[in-house]
Design a protein around this motif. Structure first.
Motif, PDB file in Angstrom:
ATOM      1  N   ILE A 150       0.872  -1.178   0.000  1.00  0.00           N
ATOM      2  CA  ILE A 150       0.000   0.000   0.000  1.00  0.00           C
ATOM      3  C   ILE A 150       0.912   1.232   0.000  1.00  0.00           C
ATOM      4  CG2 ILE A 150      -0.343  -0.081   2.537  1.00  0.00           C
ATOM      5  CD1 ILE A 150      -3.256   0.943   1.937  1.00  0.00           C
ATOM      6  N   LEU A 151       0.606   2.160  -0.909  1.00  0.00           N
ATOM      7  CA  LEU A 151       1.475   3.328  -1.121  1.00  0.00           C
ATOM      8  C   LEU A 151       0.786   4.612  -0.705  1.00  0.00           C
ATOM      9  CD1 LEU A 151       2.592   2.855  -4.867  1.00  0.00           C
ATOM     10  CD2 LEU A 151       3.412   1.599  -2.897  1.00  0.00           C
ATOM     11  N   ASN A 152       1.607   5.604  -0.412  1.00  0.00           N
ATOM     12  CA  ASN A 152       1.148   6.988  -0.320  1.00  0.00           C
ATOM     13  C   ASN A 152       2.047   7.791  -1.241  1.00  0.00           C
ATOM     14  OD1 ASN A 152      -0.871   6.886   1.887  1.00  0.00           O
ATOM     15  ND2 ASN A 152       0.882   6.099   3.020  1.00  0.00           N
ATOM     16  N   LEU A 153       1.453   8.767  -1.895  1.00  0.00           N
ATOM     17  CA  LEU A 153       2.228   9.626  -2.798  1.00  0.00           C
ATOM     18  C   LEU A 153       2.167  11.059  -2.296  1.00  0.00           C
ATOM     19  CD1 LEU A 153       3.516  10.743  -5.401  1.00  0.00           C
ATOM     20  CD2 LEU A 153       1.313  10.471  -6.519  1.00  0.00           C
ATOM     21  N   SER A 155       5.952   3.073   0.759  1.00  0.00           N
ATOM     22  CA  SER A 155       5.355   1.777   0.446  1.00  0.00           C
ATOM     23  C   SER A 155       5.567   0.823   1.620  1.00  0.00           C
ATOM     24  CB  SER A 155       6.054   1.237  -0.811  1.00  0.00           C
ATOM     25  OG  SER A 155       5.684  -0.090  -1.048  1.00  0.00           O
ATOM     26  N   VAL A 156       4.495   0.176   2.057  1.00  0.00           N
ATOM     27  CA  VAL A 156       4.622  -0.874   3.085  1.00  0.00           C
ATOM     28  C   VAL A 156       3.746  -2.059   2.671  1.00  0.00           C
ATOM     29  CG1 VAL A 156       5.156   0.594   5.114  1.00  0.00           C
ATOM     30  CG2 VAL A 156       2.761   0.194   4.484  1.00  0.00           C
ATOM     31  N   ILE A 164      -1.197  13.045  11.857  1.00  0.00           N
ATOM     32  CA  ILE A 164       0.271  13.013  12.028  1.00  0.00           C
ATOM     33  C   ILE A 164       0.923  14.018  11.083  1.00  0.00           C
ATOM     34  CG2 ILE A 164       2.370  11.607  11.733  1.00  0.00           C
ATOM     35  CD1 ILE A 164       0.732   9.182  12.681  1.00  0.00           C
ATOM     36  N   ILE A 165       0.479  14.019   9.831  1.00  0.00           N
ATOM     37  CA  ILE A 165       1.075  14.952   8.866  1.00  0.00           C
ATOM     38  C   ILE A 165       0.818  16.389   9.288  1.00  0.00           C
ATOM     39  CG2 ILE A 165       0.946  15.737   6.461  1.00  0.00           C
ATOM     40  CD1 ILE A 165       0.601  12.836   5.730  1.00  0.00           C
ATOM     41  N   GLU A 201       6.349   9.707   5.573  1.00  0.00           N
ATOM     42  CA  GLU A 201       7.075   8.485   5.962  1.00  0.00           C
ATOM     43  C   GLU A 201       6.715   8.094   7.409  1.00  0.00           C
ATOM     44  OE1 GLU A 201       9.546   7.216   3.575  1.00  0.00           O
ATOM     45  OE2 GLU A 201       9.332   5.471   4.888  1.00  0.00           O
ATOM     46  N   THR A 202       6.701   9.081   8.285  1.00  0.00           N
ATOM     47  CA  THR A 202       6.385   8.825   9.702  1.00  0.00           C
ATOM     48  C   THR A 202       4.961   8.301   9.848  1.00  0.00           C
ATOM     49  OG1 THR A 202       7.867  10.616  10.335  1.00  0.00           O
ATOM     50  CG2 THR A 202       6.289   9.901  12.010  1.00  0.00           C
TER      51      THR A 202
END
Ligand SMILES: Nc1ncnc2c1ncn2[C@@H]1O[C@H](COP(=O)(O)OP(=O)(O)O)[C@@H](O)[C@H]1O
Ligand SMILES: Cc1ncc(COP(=O)(O)O)c(C=O)c1O
Length: 272
Positions: free
Chosen positions: A186-189, A202-203, A220-221, A236-237
């Motif tokens: 699962i990704l974040n962009l 990606s994790v 968090i962001i 990333e965090t």
């Protein structure tokens, strides 16, 4: 002095989402969370039963009192909004507040469709919020709705970056698209318009979805950006934090509506 974030979202007694996660997470990240409730619920709306007290009528006066008290916030962070009127109240709040950070989670849908409470007119109004934001965090469904693209998980990374660019052209400097499934991951962009830089996290994805992960992610962001951390570090965090909490929670046979046991890992955020 700690910075203040006005967190505009509902308060759900159980379900670990919206303000119930934003308050502890922002506190752990050492910013003062000033809740601005939109509704009060006994339990989030995916439970078989819930009470719902709409707070719309109070919101203008709530804001007026803050104005008279000269409460200046460093960041406005908005999440789920339940009506056209609420979207307009938040738009006005943003337009009349002089803050360099406006985080909008354009909560509209998931898995390719709009939430049942969401109308076309509300989508149109959400675009006005997006226009005046500095960061948005749509999931892939919301990113496709906002850019009028077809929803599927076969977009290449380059195509995803182009969707993020289209979103940034609606107004925000930073765009983070969440919940992109790529194979087993699962990704974040994260995309920043001024540097034209795109960054993927990606994790491993275990195919499980829990209530409130999007709210934990954006909280968090929001906390990290308020304290001037860099966008890529913040993404990333948030990615690693949720991965850890989901892996921990999946060991137990809990209801997905109860959300993730993020309380176990708040120490990771406090130590940043
Ligand atoms: N099963 C999972 N494994 C790892 N990370 C996850 C999982 N589910 C959600 N996440 C993380 O939480 C983020 C937000 O979740 P998402 O479902 O996209 O939010 P929303 O509730 O806004 O639709 C994802 O982008 C991802 O980083
Ligand atoms: C009122 C309400 N119900 C339900 C949810 C849970 O939504 P999801 O399961 O998509 O995270 C939220 C999340 O913010 C919410 O605010």
């Amino acid at each position: 002095m700690l910075k203040k974030v006005a967190a505009i979202n509902d308060l759900s007694g159980v379900g670990r989402c919206s303000l119930t996660v934003a308050i502890p997470i922002l506190s752990a990240l050492k910013v003062q969370c000033c809740p601005f409730p939109t509704a009060i619920l006994s339990s989030q709306t995916d439970y078989p039963e819930f009470t719902f007290l709409d707070f719309t009528k109070e919101m203008d006066e709530y804001r007026n009192v803050w104005k008279r008290l000269h409460i200046d916030v460093d960041c406005i962070y908005s999440g789920f909004l339940g009506s056209i009127e609420q979207i307009e109240i938040v738009s006005n709040f943003i337009k009349e507040t002089n803050t360099s950070l406006v985080v909008v989670d354009p909560v509209m849908g998931d898995n390719g469709s709009l939430y049942s409470t969401f109308t076309e007119e509300m989508c149109y109004k959400i675009k006005d919020l997006v226009k005046h934001s500095t960061l948005i965090t749509p999931n892939l469904t919301e990113a496709c709705i906002l850019t009028k693209k077809e929803y599927h998980h076969n977009y290449s990374r380059l195509e995803l970056i182009n969707i993020a660019k289209d979103l940034s052209n609606l107004g925000p400097l930073n765009v983070v698209i969440t919940g992109i499934v790529e194979g087993d991951n699962i990704l974040n962009l994260a995309y920043n318009k001024s540097s034209d830089e795109a960054y993927f996290t990606s994790v491993k994805y275990n195919n499980r979805s829990y209530s409130g992960t999007g709210d934990i992610f954006t909280s968090i962001i929001c906390g990290l950006l308020t304290n001037n951390y860099d966008l890529n570090f913040a993404v990333e965090t948030a990615t690693k934090f949720i991965y850890k909490t989901i892996n921990y929670t999946s060991q137990f046979n809990t209801d997905r509506n109860d959300g993730v046991m993020f309380e176990m890992f708040l120490g990771d955020l406090i130590s940043l």
